[in-house]
Design a protein around this motif. Structure first.
Motif, PDB file in Angstrom:
ATOM      1  N   THR A  73      14.142 165.925 -10.945  1.00  0.00           N
ATOM      2  CA  THR A  73      15.548 166.270 -11.136  1.00  0.00           C
ATOM      3  C   THR A  73      15.684 167.760 -11.367  1.00  0.00           C
ATOM      4  O   THR A  73      14.988 168.329 -12.221  1.00  0.00           O
ATOM      5  N   PHE A  74      16.584 168.386 -10.584  1.00  0.00           N
ATOM      6  CA  PHE A  74      16.782 169.828 -10.652  1.00  0.00           C
ATOM      7  C   PHE A  74      18.259 170.170 -10.654  1.00  0.00           C
ATOM      8  O   PHE A  74      19.040 169.575  -9.912  1.00  0.00           O
ATOM      9  N   ALA A  75      18.623 171.159 -11.452  1.00  0.00           N
ATOM     10  CA  ALA A  75      19.956 171.752 -11.397  1.00  0.00           C
ATOM     11  C   ALA A  75      19.787 173.135 -10.785  1.00  0.00           C
ATOM     12  O   ALA A  75      18.912 173.906 -11.201  1.00  0.00           O
ATOM     13  N   GLY A  76      20.636 173.437  -9.810  1.00  0.00           N
ATOM     14  CA  GLY A  76      20.518 174.716  -9.118  1.00  0.00           C
ATOM     15  C   GLY A  76      21.854 175.236  -8.631  1.00  0.00           C
ATOM     16  O   GLY A  76      21.950 175.763  -7.543  1.00  0.00           O
ATOM     17  N   GLY A  77      22.879 175.047  -9.460  1.00  0.00           N
ATOM     18  CA  GLY A  77      24.212 175.437  -9.028  1.00  0.00           C
ATOM     19  C   GLY A  77      24.874 174.280  -8.316  1.00  0.00           C
ATOM     20  O   GLY A  77      24.585 173.117  -8.601  1.00  0.00           O
ATOM     21  N   CYS A  78      25.722 174.584  -7.376  1.00  0.00           N
ATOM     22  CA  CYS A  78      26.466 173.556  -6.648  1.00  0.00           C
ATOM     23  C   CYS A  78      25.505 172.550  -6.014  1.00  0.00           C
ATOM     24  O   CYS A  78      24.618 172.935  -5.249  1.00  0.00           O
ATOM     25  N   PHE A  79      25.670 171.278  -6.340  1.00  0.00           N
ATOM     26  CA  PHE A  79      24.734 170.290  -5.808  1.00  0.00           C
ATOM     27  C   PHE A  79      24.848 170.113  -4.303  1.00  0.00           C
ATOM     28  O   PHE A  79      23.920 169.636  -3.671  1.00  0.00           O
ATOM     29  N   TRP A  80      25.975 170.509  -3.708  1.00  0.00           N
ATOM     30  CA  TRP A  80      26.069 170.427  -2.251  1.00  0.00           C
ATOM     31  C   TRP A  80      24.944 171.212  -1.586  1.00  0.00           C
ATOM     32  O   TRP A  80      24.396 170.792  -0.578  1.00  0.00           O
ATOM     33  N   CYS A  81      24.621 172.368  -2.155  1.00  0.00           N
ATOM     34  CA  CYS A  81      23.609 173.257  -1.561  1.00  0.00           C
ATOM     35  C   CYS A  81      22.183 172.867  -1.938  1.00  0.00           C
ATOM     36  O   CYS A  81      21.234 173.454  -1.425  1.00  0.00           O
ATOM     37  N   MET A  82      22.037 171.917  -2.848  1.00  0.00           N
ATOM     38  CA  MET A  82      20.704 171.553  -3.323  1.00  0.00           C
ATOM     39  C   MET A  82      20.151 170.288  -2.669  1.00  0.00           C
ATOM     40  O   MET A  82      19.004 169.934  -2.916  1.00  0.00           O
ATOM     41  N   VAL A  83      20.922 169.637  -1.829  1.00  0.00           N
ATOM     42  CA  VAL A  83      20.450 168.397  -1.209  1.00  0.00           C
ATOM     43  C   VAL A  83      19.603 168.689   0.022  1.00  0.00           C
ATOM     44  O   VAL A  83      18.462 168.238   0.140  1.00  0.00           O
ATOM     45  N   LYS A  84      20.149 169.446   0.956  1.00  0.00           N
ATOM     46  CA  LYS A  84      19.502 169.667   2.249  1.00  0.00           C
ATOM     47  C   LYS A  84      18.079 170.235   2.139  1.00  0.00           C
ATOM     48  O   LYS A  84      17.192 169.785   2.872  1.00  0.00           O
ATOM     49  N   PRO A  85      17.806 171.198   1.236  1.00  0.00           N
ATOM     50  CA  PRO A  85      16.451 171.742   1.179  1.00  0.00           C
ATOM     51  C   PRO A  85      15.360 170.714   0.867  1.00  0.00           C
ATOM     52  O   PRO A  85      14.208 170.911   1.221  1.00  0.00           O
ATOM     53  N   PHE A  86      15.719 169.605   0.212  1.00  0.00           N
ATOM     54  CA  PHE A  86      14.740 168.579  -0.139  1.00  0.00           C
ATOM     55  C   PHE A  86      14.809 167.387   0.819  1.00  0.00           C
ATOM     56  O   PHE A  86      13.810 166.706   1.043  1.00  0.00           O
ATOM     57  N   ASP A  87      15.976 167.132   1.340  1.00  0.00           N
ATOM     58  CA  ASP A  87      16.270 165.931   2.103  1.00  0.00           C
ATOM     59  C   ASP A  87      15.459 165.813   3.387  1.00  0.00           C
ATOM     60  O   ASP A  87      15.297 164.715   3.904  1.00  0.00           O
ATOM     61  N   GLN A  88      14.956 166.901   3.885  1.00  0.00           N
ATOM     62  CA  GLN A  88      14.341 166.900   5.202  1.00  0.00           C
ATOM     63  C   GLN A  88      12.809 166.857   5.174  1.00  0.00           C
ATOM     64  O   GLN A  88      12.165 167.101   6.187  1.00  0.00           O
ATOM     65  N   TRP A  89      12.226 166.516   4.033  1.00  0.00           N
ATOM     66  CA  TRP A  89      10.775 166.506   3.897  1.00  0.00           C
ATOM     67  C   TRP A  89      10.230 165.087   3.933  1.00  0.00           C
ATOM     68  O   TRP A  89      10.789 164.174   3.325  1.00  0.00           O
ATOM     69  N   ASP A  90       9.107 164.920   4.610  1.00  0.00           N
ATOM     70  CA  ASP A  90       8.420 163.631   4.588  1.00  0.00           C
ATOM     71  C   ASP A  90       8.055 163.305   3.146  1.00  0.00           C
ATOM     72  O   ASP A  90       7.591 164.171   2.402  1.00  0.00           O
ATOM     73  N   GLY A  91       8.245 162.062   2.784  1.00  0.00           N
ATOM     74  CA  GLY A  91       7.928 161.614   1.430  1.00  0.00           C
ATOM     75  C   GLY A  91       9.117 161.633   0.491  1.00  0.00           C
ATOM     76  O   GLY A  91       9.069 161.027  -0.571  1.00  0.00           O
ATOM     77  N   VAL A  92      10.172 162.342   0.867  1.00  0.00           N
ATOM     78  CA  VAL A  92      11.395 162.326   0.070  1.00  0.00           C
ATOM     79  C   VAL A  92      12.227 161.151   0.571  1.00  0.00           C
ATOM     80  O   VAL A  92      12.622 161.112   1.736  1.00  0.00           O
ATOM     81  N   CYS A  93      12.462 160.198  -0.314  1.00  0.00           N
ATOM     82  CA  CYS A  93      13.165 158.971   0.063  1.00  0.00           C
ATOM     83  C   CYS A  93      14.669 159.095  -0.097  1.00  0.00           C
ATOM     84  O   CYS A  93      15.426 158.513   0.672  1.00  0.00           O
ATOM     85  N   GLN A  94      15.096 159.840  -1.124  1.00  0.00           N
ATOM     86  CA  GLN A  94      16.529 159.992  -1.387  1.00  0.00           C
ATOM     87  C   GLN A  94      16.760 161.253  -2.206  1.00  0.00           C
ATOM     88  O   GLN A  94      15.949 161.598  -3.062  1.00  0.00           O
ATOM     89  N   VAL A  95      17.856 161.938  -1.913  1.00  0.00           N
ATOM     90  CA  VAL A  95      18.316 163.057  -2.745  1.00  0.00           C
ATOM     91  C   VAL A  95      19.759 162.738  -3.093  1.00  0.00           C
ATOM     92  O   VAL A  95      20.614 162.649  -2.216  1.00  0.00           O
ATOM     93  N   GLN A  96      20.001 162.547  -4.376  1.00  0.00           N
ATOM     94  CA  GLN A  96      21.322 162.140  -4.832  1.00  0.00           C
ATOM     95  C   GLN A  96      21.947 163.243  -5.677  1.00  0.00           C
ATOM     96  O   GLN A  96      21.303 163.779  -6.575  1.00  0.00           O
ATOM     97  N   SER A  97      23.190 163.576  -5.390  1.00  0.00           N
ATOM     98  CA  SER A  97      23.943 164.537  -6.202  1.00  0.00           C
ATOM     99  C   SER A  97      24.479 163.821  -7.429  1.00  0.00           C
ATOM    100  O   SER A  97      24.891 162.660  -7.349  1.00  0.00           O
ATOM    101  N   GLY A  98      24.494 164.547  -8.563  1.00  0.00           N
ATOM    102  CA  GLY A  98      25.020 163.934  -9.772  1.00  0.00           C
ATOM    103  C   GLY A  98      25.090 164.902 -10.924  1.00  0.00           C
ATOM    104  O   GLY A  98      25.050 166.126 -10.743  1.00  0.00           O
ATOM    105  N   TYR A  99      25.166 164.319 -12.103  1.00  0.00           N
ATOM    106  CA  TYR A  99      25.366 165.083 -13.337  1.00  0.00           C
ATOM    107  C   TYR A  99      24.333 164.627 -14.363  1.00  0.00           C
ATOM    108  O   TYR A  99      24.060 163.429 -14.504  1.00  0.00           O
TER     109      TYR A  99
END
Length: 181
Positions: free
Chosen positions: A9-35
């Motif tokens: 779990t990481f906070a890095g500012g706007c969560f919209w911009c934090m999904v794509k960098p992780f979402d496209q890697w093998d082994g990553v099953c889900q990236v969910q925005s939240g609080y």
């Protein structure tokens, strides 16, 4: 895929911009925005953006550690942020946009602390690294319209990202010419 998936779990500012960098890697099953990290149960976006809930916008990454390691995920996290800015990230200002690594295990804590120390020693930044390393707290998924925003509304996502200044910062501070690796 292993039976045991893990979370990061990481906070890095706007969560919209934090999904794509992780979402496209093998082994990553889900990236969910939240609080996470606050004191209000089941907060809404409207509540979080007031700054009164104590939550940060964050992403919770579910991954298979046999395919992608936590160290690799940490290595993807740091270049997405300005780790020296304690007032938010880029155009998004306020406590809910601050950076943090939320660890789920003792090993994650140790790895996060080691990666932060390495970044501090790298000389990449003149200002102190202020990204906090905190125990994982309850994670509340954001509303559906925030999930996979870069896929659902690519034009709005790209316009917001361009306006934010994030990519200019990443280019200026996270290119190989600055790396001591």
């Amino acid at each position: 895929m292993t039976e045991k998936l893990e979370k990061a779990t990481f906070a890095g500012g706007c969560f919209w911009c934090m999904v794509k960098p992780f979402d496209q890697w093998d082994g990553v099953c889900q990236v969910q925005s939240g609080y996470t990290g606050g004191h209000t149960q089941n907060p809404t976006y409207e509540q979080v953006k007031t700054g009164t809930t104590g939550h940060l916008e964050a992403v919770e990454i579910t991954y298979d550690p046999e395919i992608i390691s936590y160290e690799t995920i940490l290595g993807l996290y740091w270049p997405q942020i300005d780790p020296t800015d304690d007032g938010g990230q880029f155009q998004d200002r306020g406590d809910s946009y601050r950076t943090a690594i939320f660890f789920h295990t003792t090993e994650q804590k140790q790895l996060a602390e080691a990666s932060k120390k390495a970044l501090e020693k790298s000389g990449r930044f003149q200002k102190p690294i202020v990204t906090r390393i905190l125990p994982a707290a309850p994670f509340y998924p954001a509303e559906d319209y925030h999930q996979d925003f870069y896929k659902k509304k690519p034009n709005e996502y790209e316009a917001d990202r361009l306006k934010s200044g994030r990519d200019e910062f990443i280019s200026a501070h996270w290119t190989q010419k600055h790396s001591k690796q």
